[in-house]
Motif scaffolding. Structure first.
Motif, mmCIF file in Angstrom:
data_model
loop_
_atom_site.group_PDB
_atom_site.id
_atom_site.type_symbol
_atom_site.label_atom_id
_atom_site.label_comp_id
_atom_site.label_asym_id
_atom_site.label_seq_id
_atom_site.Cartn_x
_atom_site.Cartn_y
_atom_site.Cartn_z
ATOM 1 N N UNK A 64 -7.372 9.309 -1.785
ATOM 2 C CA UNK A 64 -6.266 8.356 -1.909
ATOM 3 C C UNK A 64 -5.392 8.571 -0.683
ATOM 4 N N UNK A 65 -5.346 7.561 0.165
ATOM 5 C CA UNK A 65 -4.677 7.649 1.459
ATOM 6 C C UNK A 65 -3.601 6.571 1.523
ATOM 7 N N UNK A 66 -2.358 6.971 1.229
ATOM 8 C CA UNK A 66 -1.223 6.035 1.240
ATOM 9 C C UNK A 66 -1.516 4.808 0.376
ATOM 10 N N UNK A 67 -2.054 5.071 -0.801
ATOM 11 C CA UNK A 67 -2.323 4.011 -1.761
ATOM 12 C C UNK A 67 -3.693 3.386 -1.674
ATOM 13 N N UNK A 68 -4.469 3.710 -0.648
ATOM 14 C CA UNK A 68 -5.818 3.160 -0.489
ATOM 15 C C UNK A 68 -6.828 4.145 -1.073
ATOM 16 N N UNK A 69 -7.707 3.640 -1.938
ATOM 17 C CA UNK A 69 -8.738 4.468 -2.568
ATOM 18 C C UNK A 69 -10.060 4.295 -1.824
ATOM 19 N N UNK A 70 -10.715 5.411 -1.554
ATOM 20 C CA UNK A 70 -12.070 5.380 -1.002
ATOM 21 C C UNK A 70 -12.929 6.356 -1.787
ATOM 22 N N UNK B 104 -18.815 11.286 6.680
ATOM 23 C CA UNK B 104 -17.670 10.457 7.068
ATOM 24 C C UNK B 104 -17.225 9.607 5.882
ATOM 25 N N UNK B 105 -15.923 9.538 5.678
ATOM 26 C CA UNK B 105 -15.351 8.662 4.659
ATOM 27 C C UNK B 105 -14.181 7.908 5.283
ATOM 28 N N UNK B 106 -14.326 6.585 5.421
ATOM 29 C CA UNK B 106 -13.220 5.755 5.908
ATOM 30 C C UNK B 106 -12.174 5.675 4.804
ATOM 31 N N UNK B 107 -10.940 6.034 5.128
ATOM 32 C CA UNK B 107 -9.878 6.056 4.118
ATOM 33 C C UNK B 107 -8.863 4.930 4.292
ATOM 34 N N UNK B 108 -8.903 4.222 5.403
ATOM 35 C CA UNK B 108 -8.075 3.032 5.617
ATOM 36 C C UNK B 108 -8.632 2.295 6.834
ATOM 37 N N UNK B 109 -8.628 0.956 6.780
ATOM 38 C CA UNK B 109 -8.155 0.110 5.687
ATOM 39 C C UNK B 109 -9.103 0.131 4.491
ATOM 40 N N UNK B 110 -8.624 -0.407 3.382
ATOM 41 C CA UNK B 110 -9.436 -0.459 2.166
ATOM 42 C C UNK B 110 -10.595 -1.428 2.338
ATOM 43 N N UNK B 111 -11.736 -1.072 1.780
ATOM 44 C CA UNK B 111 -12.786 -2.068 1.613
ATOM 45 C C UNK B 111 -12.263 -3.140 0.661
ATOM 46 N N UNK B 112 -12.589 -4.394 0.928
ATOM 47 C CA UNK B 112 -12.083 -5.477 0.096
ATOM 48 C C UNK B 112 -12.410 -5.313 -1.373
ATOM 49 N N UNK B 113 -13.552 -4.704 -1.679
ATOM 50 C CA UNK B 113 -13.943 -4.519 -3.075
ATOM 51 C C UNK B 113 -13.042 -3.518 -3.794
#
Length: 371
Positions: free
Chosen positions: A221-227, A240-249
């Motif tokens: 959870x990165x500033x409200x974005x879930x990955x 690697x885990x992209x934490x922002x921006x959020x995936x649209x899904x």
């Protein structure tokens, strides 16, 4: 892990169902924890219940052996198999874990751990009881007052609570409150659901698998974005885990749309030095990302192009190994999720192979065996 950055990152090891020391799931569990011990970058490890298949003391000893070799903090909750003896005495006595429910604040996120099983009569008689519901309500109210995001850790969906009144109330509390993510076990399969405000994530069982290989999930959870992404046991580092921006899904608000100047952030896990981390949008050129002291993330700023669809981040370690993660951020025309039934799998996203989600629902509560 970090008291300086503002991202929560944890590993979720699915339902263990440990029975005996020479069983495959026992060796898989111990191997997973050995892999996690190699890492720098996780805040904790989460076990979602059904730790001992029959709730026996000797089975909890197998769980304990694995945990004793792990230096990371561990949070363990209950599942219906942990209640098979009719009480949770062996669970608490064998593991020496904190009494549920409890809450901790990690990297600015309030983490709430619940017991869905102790208040029930055993088996899948999932209940929270009046005390826990009042506790949950107070915790969510306090977190909202302090502007904190929450992650809720429970064995299954709120809709699986036996009492219909409890199920409705808890689902509503979660949906209206500051809960960004509900992390669960029980299903035995990987699943992601988005009700438009909260992400529900279930991780594949370690001990009773009907789909795909054994492994674990890494969530952030990165500033409200879930990955969230599943990692197979034996997959080479880095990860690697992209934490922002959020995936649209997984987008939960209008703030999660991409437009104009956008910060790209990612965490990279591994045991070797990371030689390079890069991003690209669609088929554009690879561009470098950088990391700052006291921040686990790599980041870069970009003027998001109109019509940009796909973001990739890749990392190379000093040994030459490479991993890549991909998201599809929500642009101006992307339809954000709306719920078909809060607190349940009605909002399941279906197959998402890049996240390890096969969409089969092969587990005891849907299309699989009744273990």
């Amino acid at each position: 892990m970090s008291t300086h950055d503002d991202i929560l990152v944890f590993a979720h090891v699915g339902d263990l169902h440990l029975i005996e020391p020479d069983a495959q799931n026992t060796s898989d569990y111990w191997a997973i924890l050995a892999h996690l011990e190699e890492l720098d970058g996780l805040d904790f490890v989460f076990l979602p219940g059904d730790n001992a298949d029959n709730g026996r003391t000797d089975q909890y000893e197998l769980v304990r052996i694995g945990l004793d070799g792990l230096s990371l903090p561990v949070h363990v909750i209950t599942g219906d198999h942990d209640m098979e003896s009719g009480s949770l005495d062996a669970f608490y006595g064998g593991l020496g874990v904190r009494q549920l429910p409890y809450a901790v604040t990690v990297s600015g996120t309030r983490c709430l751990f619940l017991d869905m099983c102790g208040p029930g009569s055993g088996g899948p008689d999932f209940r929270l009881g009046g005390y826990q519901i009042a506790w949950l309500e107070a915790e969510l109210r306090g977190a909202e007052a302090h502007g904190r995001d929450c992650v809720l850790f429970m064995h299954s969906y709120p809709a699986d609570l036996t009492d219909a009144g409890e199920a409705t109330r808890v689902a509503d509390l979660v949906h209206r409150g500051p809960v960004r993510l509900v992390e669960m076990g029980h299903t035995h399969y990987n699943e992601l659901s988005n009700d438009g405000r909260t992400i529900y994530a279930a991780c594949r069982s370690t001990g009773q698998i009907e789909e795909g290989p054994v492994g674990y999930a890494v969530a952030a959870v990165d500033r409200g974005v879930v990955s969230w992404r599943f990692r197979e046991l034996g997959q080479p580092w880095p990860f690697v885990l992209i934490t922002a921006p959020a995936d649209g899904r997984l987008a939960q608000s209008e703030d999660h749309r991409v437009a104009g100047e956008t910060e790209i952030r990612a965490v990279v896990l591994g045991h070797d030095r990371i030689a390079a981390c890069e991003y690209r949008i669609d088929d554009g050129p690879w561009s470098p990302m950088r990391s700052d002291e006291n921040d686990r993330r790599y980041h870069a700023y970009v003027d998001w192009p109109a019509g940009g669809h796909r973001l990739a981040v890749r990392a190379h370690d000093a040994g030459g190994a490479c991993d890549e993660d991909i998201v599809e951020p929500a642009g101006a025309s992307f339809a954000l999720a709306t719920s078909k039934g809060i607190g349940s799998d009605a909002d399941a996203l279906g197959p998402w192979p890049d996240r390890g989600v096969l969409g089969t629902q092969l587990g005891p509560n849907r299309n699989g065996r009744h273990w």
